[in-house]
Design a protein around this motif. Structure first.
Motif, short mmCIF file in Angstrom:
data_model
loop_
_atom_site.label_atom_id
_atom_site.label_comp_id
_atom_site.label_asym_id
_atom_site.label_seq_id
_atom_site.Cartn_x
_atom_site.Cartn_y
_atom_site.Cartn_z
N THR A 117 -76.70 6.91 -73.27
CA THR A 117 -76.16 8.27 -73.32
C THR A 117 -74.82 8.34 -72.61
OG1 THR A 117 -76.64 10.60 -72.82
CG2 THR A 117 -77.36 8.98 -71.19
N ARG A 118 -74.06 9.40 -72.91
CA ARG A 118 -72.85 9.68 -72.12
C ARG A 118 -73.14 10.71 -71.04
NH1 ARG A 118 -69.44 12.48 -74.32
NH2 ARG A 118 -69.88 12.66 -76.54
N ASP A 119 -74.33 11.24 -71.00
CA ASP A 119 -74.67 12.33 -70.09
C ASP A 119 -75.44 11.83 -68.88
OD1 ASP A 119 -75.04 14.81 -68.99
OD2 ASP A 119 -76.27 15.59 -70.62
N ARG A 120 -74.80 11.01 -68.08
CA ARG A 120 -75.45 10.42 -66.91
C ARG A 120 -75.95 11.47 -65.92
NH1 ARG A 120 -75.69 5.65 -64.25
NH2 ARG A 120 -74.18 4.63 -65.60
N ALA B 32 -79.86 11.68 -64.85
CA ALA B 32 -80.12 11.10 -63.53
C ALA B 32 -80.69 12.14 -62.57
CB ALA B 32 -78.84 10.50 -62.95
N LEU C 24 -80.74 4.31 -67.15
CA LEU C 24 -79.67 4.79 -68.03
C LEU C 24 -78.64 3.71 -68.34
CD1 LEU C 24 -78.97 8.21 -66.28
CD2 LEU C 24 -80.27 7.84 -68.39
N ALA D 152 -74.97 4.23 -69.31
CA ALA D 152 -74.02 5.35 -69.41
C ALA D 152 -72.72 4.97 -68.71
CB ALA D 152 -74.61 6.58 -68.76
#
Length: 132
Positions: free
Chosen positions: A114-117, A121, A129, A131
């Motif tokens: 994902t790009r939405d760390r 998290a 993750l 990311a």
């Protein structure tokens, strides 16, 4: 197994100027290392960019993404994480489906690409993750 978030796939599909290089490389590396997968929520989110289901299904086949069902237990965990998010003042710009994706990966012992760390998290601290 690695669950691939819709934001990564949308970057690749749309050729996002800022993010597609990272997303393409991360997806390729993930596929070389392990099996990559999506669930029905991710499928629905990326379907917006397609006029025909056959075109979307062809992309899924080309990328080797495995289709996984959603476990009901993930729905419970997603609801609790979303409730905590709202309790902390989170806005409705972060929809419940994002929490369902995180819960699915966490409960299934998958990594999440994902790009939405930050969000994952925070609300799923044990989730592994991939990311930026």
């Amino acid at each position: 197994m690695i669950l691939v978030d819709s934001n990564v796939l949308i970057d690749v599909i749309k050729g996002d100027v800022k993010w597609s290089p990272w997303s393409e490389a991360a997806l390729e590396e993930a596929a070389d290392r392990d099996e990559v997968a999506i669930n029905p929520i991710i499928y629905a989110e990326i379907s917006i960019g397609f006029a025909l289901v056959a075109d979307l299904d062809a992309l899924i086949a080309e990328t080797g993404l495995r289709r996984l069902p959603l476990p009901y237990a993930a729905g419970f965990v997603a609801g609790k994480a979303f409730m905590e998010y709202r309790r902390r003042g989170g806005t409705r710009t972060s929809p419940l489906p994002d929490f369902y994706i995180g819960a699915h990966a966490a409960l299934s012992g998958m990594q999440l690409l994902t790009r939405d760390r930050a969000r994952f998290a925070t609300y799923f601290p044990a989730l592994s993750l991939i990311a930026p």
